[in-house]
Structures are given as structure tokens and as C-alpha cells.
Design a protein around this motif. Sequence first.
Motif, PDB file in Angstrom:
ATOM      1  N   MET A 204       0.974  -1.103  -0.032  1.00 46.92           N
ATOM      2  CA  MET A 204       0.058   0.002   0.136  1.00 46.92           C
ATOM      3  C   MET A 204       0.893   1.240   0.069  1.00 46.92           C
ATOM      4  N   GLN A 207       2.578   1.143   3.762  1.00 49.37           N
ATOM      5  CA  GLN A 207       3.032  -0.147   4.529  1.00 49.37           C
ATOM      6  C   GLN A 207       2.443  -1.179   3.799  1.00 49.37           C
ATOM      7  N   VAL A 209       0.266  -4.549   3.712  1.00 50.23           N
ATOM      8  CA  VAL A 209      -0.840  -5.105   4.321  1.00 50.23           C
ATOM      9  C   VAL A 209      -1.188  -6.528   3.978  1.00 50.23           C
ATOM     10  N   GLN A 212      -7.187 -10.396   3.895  1.00 51.28           N
ATOM     11  CA  GLN A 212      -7.996 -10.945   5.142  1.00 51.28           C
ATOM     12  C   GLN A 212      -7.966 -12.311   5.167  1.00 51.28           C
ATOM     13  N   ILE A 374      -0.769  -3.933  12.289  1.00 49.72           N
ATOM     14  CA  ILE A 374      -0.886  -4.753  11.025  1.00 49.72           C
ATOM     15  C   ILE A 374      -2.042  -4.431  10.537  1.00 49.72           C
ATOM     16  N   HIS A 375      -2.429  -4.070   9.303  1.00 47.77           N
ATOM     17  CA  HIS A 375      -3.648  -3.926   8.689  1.00 47.77           C
ATOM     18  C   HIS A 375      -4.145  -5.092   7.828  1.00 47.77           C
ATOM     19  N   LEU A 376      -5.289  -5.369   7.687  1.00 47.60           N
ATOM     20  CA  LEU A 376      -5.777  -6.176   6.733  1.00 47.60           C
ATOM     21  C   LEU A 376      -6.760  -5.426   5.596  1.00 47.60           C
ATOM     22  N   VAL A 377      -6.468  -6.149   4.609  1.00 46.33           N
ATOM     23  CA  VAL A 377      -7.238  -5.405   3.534  1.00 46.33           C
ATOM     24  C   VAL A 377      -8.603  -6.467   3.353  1.00 46.33           C
ATOM     25  N   ILE A 383      -9.567  -1.119   4.551  1.00 47.93           N
ATOM     26  CA  ILE A 383      -8.510  -1.583   5.389  1.00 47.93           C
ATOM     27  C   ILE A 383      -9.049  -1.357   6.816  1.00 47.93           C
ATOM     28  N   GLU A 385      -7.791  -2.455  11.080  1.00 53.87           N
ATOM     29  CA  GLU A 385      -6.485  -2.809  11.899  1.00 53.87           C
ATOM     30  C   GLU A 385      -6.788  -4.125  12.427  1.00 53.87           C
TER      31      GLU A 385
END
Length: 432
Positions: A204, A207, A209, A212, A374-377, A383, A385
Motif C-alpha cells: 500500500m 506500509q 498490508v 483478510q 498490522i492492517h488487513l485489506v 482497510i 486494523e
Amino acid sequence: MTTPYYGQLEEEKVFKDPVHRYIHVRDELIWALIGTKEFQRLRRIRQLGTTYVTFHGAEHTRFNHSLGVYEITRRILEVFHGRPHWKDEDRLLTLSAALLHDVGHGPFSHSFEKVFDMDHEEWTREIILGDTEINEVLTNVSADFPQAVADVIEKTYSNKLITSIISSQIDADRMDYLQRDAYYTGVSYGHFDMERILRVMRPMEDQVVIKQSGMHAVEDYIMSRYQMYWQVYFHPVTRSAEVILSKIFKRAKELHLSGYEFKQKPEHFYSFFHGKGSLDDYLRLDEAITLYYFQIWQEEEDRILRDLCVRFLNRRLFKYVEFDPNQRMNDWPELQELFRKADLNPEYYLVVDSSSDLPYDFYRPGEEEERLPIHLVLPNGKIRELSRESDVVEAISGKKRTDHKLYFPLDCLEDVREHKEVKERILRILKK
């Protein structure tokens, strides 16, 4: 070297690796960096410091680990190739930073750093920007390339995506050391499905990502990190060796500054006894040199230095009890006084050691950059967290665990030929 740029090697070089099976090098730049004397020095520095006294297989080096971080980064960039937000022109910068991120580590690095008040990250910067073979190789890419590599490692580089590949809460550095340290210590905690994580990583703007669908693999990674810290990195026997090691450095420095005449002059440490040593002095240090001095100091006149070196080299470590200084403040002054009466210098023989870890943290404004969560898409492109989607991670998010232990030489206290009553009193307090 006169070539102002690096291309591809005529033939790919391959390192056989017990963790990643193979490490592939196709770039002339990476091959040239591996061949520098500053990088080869990492073969003589263990990855896990004193952990080998607890887990006898933990003999692997910073060299092993640095190659591993490079290889994981190389695989991540293969996944990123051709995706939005990733520019292939940043590839060599990212790979160079991954390979060199630990090049500034010294012998038994954390103990050494603590006593001599230094930071391996500063040394990494000096090695990359100073008069070194590494700097020469990097400068051949371009005049500003060494600075860019140093900035990525320092987490000050403008492109945060590159930084997050090497340093974040899920990065190539951690993914290598967890698996590598688990492999060499023989424990089962540090294993997780890295291949799955690599497949679901996406670039991204600022950062990396995670898709999911890969959330459970990330949960597994976080739990394995948690277990490794408490079962391996903070193992109380390893910490005991670390305590003694720190005290050896402290005693040698104190003796030198007081004018003590060593039988064999510790020339390799002189500049560090007097403050920050030069880069050349630092690069001359490795664990073989350090252990050579410990071997010699077993014969020293100074009783404390002699005893600590014998203990370290022959694994006659300090014992420990749980000891929270906040709850046992009243015992502390009395224990110190009793140790003096028993002819045991509390500066060296009565040591509180604290370990603390935060397995995962959500974003806290104003805190250090490394805590970027940490982020999930999600499938719809939004997005989120990680701890908001994962019950497992939410349960440990932001929860810092701290552990305090008091280390002391039980063998000396049980030897009651002298100071019998004092030593018995000490043991009663310690067993409370």
C-alpha cells in the motif's frame, strides 16, 4: 571497483539454508556486499548472544540471519512485482537494506551495548556511511545510495512502504529470526506458515498490508513470537549468563579506569573503556576476541573479574528467585548490606534483571514508528486494523508483560565456612 553500476550475475549464486532451503542471489550488488569484510565479520557474531548456554544448538550467526532477511525480502518483492504502489526501481535499495540491517552488531551485542552505552543501529549507520568496503560498494550505485540505505534501516526514509518490509510488526526481520531461532534452539514455538503470509502480503502507499484471507496465518505468527520471547529470548538461564557477561565488561572497565595493571593488556577494549571507540576499533571486535580475553582474565589478580570469567566460561551461573522490586523494596537495602558483610560485592553479585515484551500493539499516536499496527485489506478494499478483526490478537493487544528476577551466586551463600550467620540470613530473605 570501477563499474559505476551493478547488473545481474552471469550465473545465480545459491546458499543452502536449513530454514529457507535456498537463498538466491542474482544481483551483482548483493553478491558484492556479501563479500565485504564488514559483512563477513557477522560470521563471528552469534545471533542469540548467550542463548547457547541454555539451548546448545543456538550457535547460528548474524551472517545466517542477515542472509535470511534478504531472502524473505526478495520473495516479498517477487509478490509485489507489477502491483500498484510498488516501484521496481526500489528493489535494490530494499534488498540492500534487508541484507545490511544488522551489520552494526557487536560481540554479545546487547550486554556490550549496555555497559559501553552504545547502540548497534548507530554502528550500522557508521559502517554504511563510513570509510568501509560496504560504503565503497554502495557508492558505486550512486553517491546518495549509501544514505538511502542507512535511512531505510533507521526508519527515516521517505518511502514508508520500503521501511515496513524490513521493520514493522510483521516484517522480514522478525519472520526470519523467529523461524531461525526456533530451528537452532530446537523448540517448536517459532514456526508459522510464512509461505502463506508472503502470498497474502500486498503493498500500500505507506506500509505492507495483509489480505483478510491470510489473517489466521498472521495470528499464528504473533502467537509464535509471544512464545519465543518467553520460552527462548527471556529464558532465565540465558539471562543469568547475560548478567554475568555484563558484569565482566563492567568490572574490566572499572579496573582499567582505576589504573589496575592487567597481566595481558585489554587493548581491544581501551577506546570503549574511555567512551565511544573508533569504527576501526569496533570492527576489530568479535566474539572470538572477547572470549580470548575472558579466558585470560581467569588468571587475573582481581578476585571479582577472575571469578566472573570462570563462571561464564564454565557455566557456573547465578541462581535466581522471582523478585518484584516494587513489592520487595524493604528487602533490598538489607540484602545489599548483608552481601557486603558476607564479602560479596552487591554491585556484581546481587542483580535484579527485568524482561518485558509487548507481543502486539495497536496504533498509539506519538509513539515510536515501529508500533505501526498490522492492517488487513478486506474483500471490498477497505482497510481494518488486525485486532478489530481477530479475537485472538485483541486478547493480547497492548498488554505488556514484565518479569523481574534477582540473580545471586547460590554456591557462595551455601559455603558457610565464613560469615555463616550472615549467609543464612540472606538465604532466609531470598526464600521468602
